[in-house]
Design an enzyme around this catalytic site. Sequence first.
Site, PDB file in Angstrom:
ATOM      1  N   TYR A   1      -5.679  11.266   3.945  1.00  0.00           N
ATOM      2  CA  TYR A   1      -4.241  11.452   3.712  1.00  0.00           C
ATOM      3  C   TYR A   1      -4.050  12.357   2.496  1.00  0.00           C
ATOM      4  O   TYR A   1      -5.012  12.980   2.023  1.00  0.00           O
ATOM      5  CB  TYR A   1      -3.556  10.087   3.552  1.00  0.00           C
ATOM      6  CG  TYR A   1      -3.674   9.238   4.794  1.00  0.00           C
ATOM      7  CD1 TYR A   1      -4.352   8.018   4.779  1.00  0.00           C
ATOM      8  CD2 TYR A   1      -3.135   9.661   6.018  1.00  0.00           C
ATOM      9  CE1 TYR A   1      -4.475   7.250   5.930  1.00  0.00           C
ATOM     10  CE2 TYR A   1      -3.261   8.897   7.163  1.00  0.00           C
ATOM     11  CZ  TYR A   1      -3.929   7.696   7.107  1.00  0.00           C
ATOM     12  OH  TYR A   1      -4.060   6.935   8.243  1.00  0.00           O
TER      13      TYR A   1
ATOM     14  N   GLN B   1       0.852  -1.186   0.000  1.00  0.00           N
ATOM     15  CA  GLN B   1       0.000   0.000   0.000  1.00  0.00           C
ATOM     16  C   GLN B   1       0.888   1.235   0.000  1.00  0.00           C
ATOM     17  O   GLN B   1       1.607   1.486   0.963  1.00  0.00           O
ATOM     18  CB  GLN B   1      -0.859   0.048   1.276  1.00  0.00           C
ATOM     19  CG  GLN B   1      -1.919  -1.022   1.365  1.00  0.00           C
ATOM     20  CD  GLN B   1      -2.920  -0.676   2.455  1.00  0.00           C
ATOM     21  OE1 GLN B   1      -3.745   0.229   2.295  1.00  0.00           O
ATOM     22  NE2 GLN B   1      -2.838  -1.363   3.574  1.00  0.00           N
TER      23      GLN B   1
END
Lengths: 298, 742
Positions: free
Chosen positions: B567, B486
């Site tokens: 994020y 990820q």
Amino acid sequence: MRVGVGLPSTVPGAEGQLIISWARRADEGPFSSLGVLDRIVYDSYEPLTSLAAAAAVTQRVLLASTIVIGPLYNDTRLAKVAASIDALSGGRLVLGLAVGARKDDYDAAGIDYHTRGKRLAEQLTTLRTLWEEGSISPRAARSRGPDLLVGGASDQGFARVARYADGYVHGGGPPRAFSRAADKARAAWSDAGRPGKPQLWAQGYFALGGDAAAEAGQRYLKDYYAFTGPFAERIAAGILTNPQAIAQFIRGYEEAGCDELVLFPTIADIGQLEQLTTILHGLGRHAPVADALEVQRQ
Amino acid sequence: MKIVILGAGPAGLYCGLLLKKANPSHDITIIERNPADVTYGWGVVFSDRTLASFQRADYKTYEQITNHFVIWDAIDVHYRDETIRCGGHVIASISRKELLNILQRRCAELDITLTFSCEVNDLAELGAYDLLIASDGLNSLVRKMYAPIFKPTIESGKAKYIWLGAQKVLDAFTFIFRENEHGLFQVHAYPFSGNTSTFIVECDEASWLKAGLDKADERASLDYCQELLAADLDGAALLSNNSKWINFPTLKTKTWHQQNMVLLGDAVHTAHFSIGSGTKLAMEDAIALATTLEQYPDLESALNAYELERKPVVEIFQNAAQVSQGYFETIKRYLGLEPMQFTFQLLTRSGRITYDDLRLRDTRFGDAVDRWYTQKFRHVASVVAPPPLFAPLHLRSLTLSNRIVLAANTSTNPAQDGLPVEAYGRQLMHRAQAGAGLVMTELTAVAAEGRITPADPGIYTAEQGAAWTNIVESLHATSNAKIGIQLNHAGRRGSTRPRSEGLDRPLRQGNWPLLSASPLPYTPQSQIPAEMDREAMDQVKADFVRATQLAQTAGFDLLQLNMAHGYLLASFLSPLTNQRSDEYGGDLERRMAYPLEVFDAVRATWPEEKPIVVAISATDCVKGGFAIEDAVMVARTLKTYGCDIIEVQAGQATPDGEPAYGRGFLTALSDQLRNEAGIATLIGGYLTTSNEINTILAAGRADLCIMHTPHLHEQSTSTEEPLAGMRAYITPNSAQQQALTT
């Protein structure tokens, strides 16, 4: 799963000396913690004061608030009170907080009811920061401060557990109700990327010794929970009145993954503590060999 | 007691007869505004459990019902010229008229006064009574008169429906789905007597208007439906009983009783017909009320107990009914599914019935589901077929051996300056050996300032690349699992303390500067991020490209880009966090622009034959934030750019944006996104059992599932440990449990 016992500090008619003796006796017995509840507008003792008194006469048991209505306290003051109890008790405080359900408590304290959620979120941040920074005294036993639990049934409550706290404290009910709440707490915790799992605390009520005791206990619960309307009947109906009921309750909570179950008295009589102690001994639960502090720190 | 019952529908009649049976000294009068033999409606349905409760409450009534009912145990779904049948759903049905006859006769037997053709407009007309039971239906006079006390709310459904009958014999509860030039129409049909069936025709408002049904009278509506359903009716005539097109009203009431008045049945609650009948709820109310009135010495306690008992049960039923109702309102979403999957979706729509439940009810159906899923993904018609979670998934030239994904975070094995430690690699290997088809790393930073905490792993230096290479090689050498990485840039959530200390707590020292779409701090205590300029955007894009190259060198099978949870890339997507005035801010298309640039660059670098996953928060869970409709658009766009799977997440764009947690809390979002955007999805959402996962997969709600595995012991390398941890779940002795889990 560990089993704790509540102090009778929110049972009307409990004398100061009873609370002190209760704490002392619980410390000698098979209980891992002492619990207290919080209501300003009710015949009761202030919970953190009660825990401080208990701290003086106990060595072993954790001192837990399940829960204290956080927004009714000034944040810095609360940080200092909690740090003090923790330092006085050798690091045995577990501070469980929630927004509480009753407006009358907020009115009595002169604090706004409608912003209580936001207030609690801010408070949780402030408490941890003040303890860690050591900017207030005394220093708690551990540098990060005592464990923080959050209670409540709302969606935001579970999110707060994951964002700010060390665990969740359930307000009471049958094991399946706890199970659903525990799932939510664990789901929130995992979604937030918090390592490990949240501590899961829960509670129940007992009244032992026969029909008269059971009735007295139910009357107390209907009175204490009168503010919930018809639901008070249901809460009262869930009271544990015999060894079998207690055994089933304990087993149900254990299976649902509860870490610590605190059983609260509904009658202000030391005999209730004695009977509960006997029942727990009968279930193979004795005063833990390792002290409660070690178990909690794992 | 002198009891007056308003309304001689099933609830009123049944309650009256039960009360009189329990205590013949009650003086009971039932008042009804219609004549005795006039009724509307066709058949009413009861499940086997409901019938069992009737049997206990009053045997004579039960006996009469069973003499007159039609009983069957299958559900048929007619879709795309196929009919699929699932057995094991025992349902009985009786004509409403017959039911009322039975109940009226029973009341007469028990000497209850029945007054018909008597319209009451004012409660004062009723004279004195000890108890007033209001079973006067949806338009209850009593509820309306005391609305401020009872506090009713009515929510109108979006779909239009008309309640018709048909002179047709059916042998199963039948769902029919028919499309024509005006839109999609669905039918809920079931037999209720020797030669007649209920036929409820439902459609969305757009189709209804397009078909001109808003202007159609009874005859015209009937003709329209007759023609639409010609193939299914096969010559049988559709029947109307003053039927009209209406929206379904869901009635909820806050308080069900007041002093000596109590509401039951449709007067106090309704639930969409797609999940059962209001009559069932009404008669169950009657049983509960009669019981508490018998049990409790005083009226207040009895009425309290009745409300306490029925309200939660009815609420749960209403919630399931609303989910089912919502399902039928959005059925267009599922028209892309094949008949087997469409049927499975339908049968599991309310969340109360799962893969295991259907298997128990009808093993042949259960086997058929497994075989269909296996055939779809193995391209082999196999009689021997495992459950859906064992089906492979082909993504470009990658094949995952099953649908289970296990993730590992570094909390117990923190990275050092972004370098993943060997113990973390062993954790990932452990997940692979536990049987996952795909193992995922935790969020791995594409730059040092892209880390969330100093403990996060990174993939921005050659040394880190080498460490990942070792990890990937060991994993590939010791299992069949595939491994994905990820890639993330923390954006404004960076420079924080490890998550063991809570979320988003700024570091006390050693802070690094933060970047985001706009200069908005995440919390009041957080650093203010710099608004990204062109240079910063190019640098971060280059960071993602470098990370992709390192990932390819390390041998990762799959790459995931994180555009979720607030994020860096997510900060561009959400209107709450993107307040830019340049071409990267504004409407959704502009907010997508930078994340798509990064995706493009990554896709161009990552080998064509390897898949890419993108994680997005399907909703910010905050008013005015990014919503599921936006997520569907983003998913569609990403698909055209070459994204293979969307990982559906929710919330965390802001600290107060959290979904409602619980088991499977991401499933509904994934269901909507997957079926509306037409792209495969991956979800977590606190799934802990194979049953939940099989249900999700078979219903087409997701394609890969992250299993939450709290019992997977972190430190162990032995193969016995995972099983020992699971044994703890079924061992009752707490000391033993403690020993096994600590």
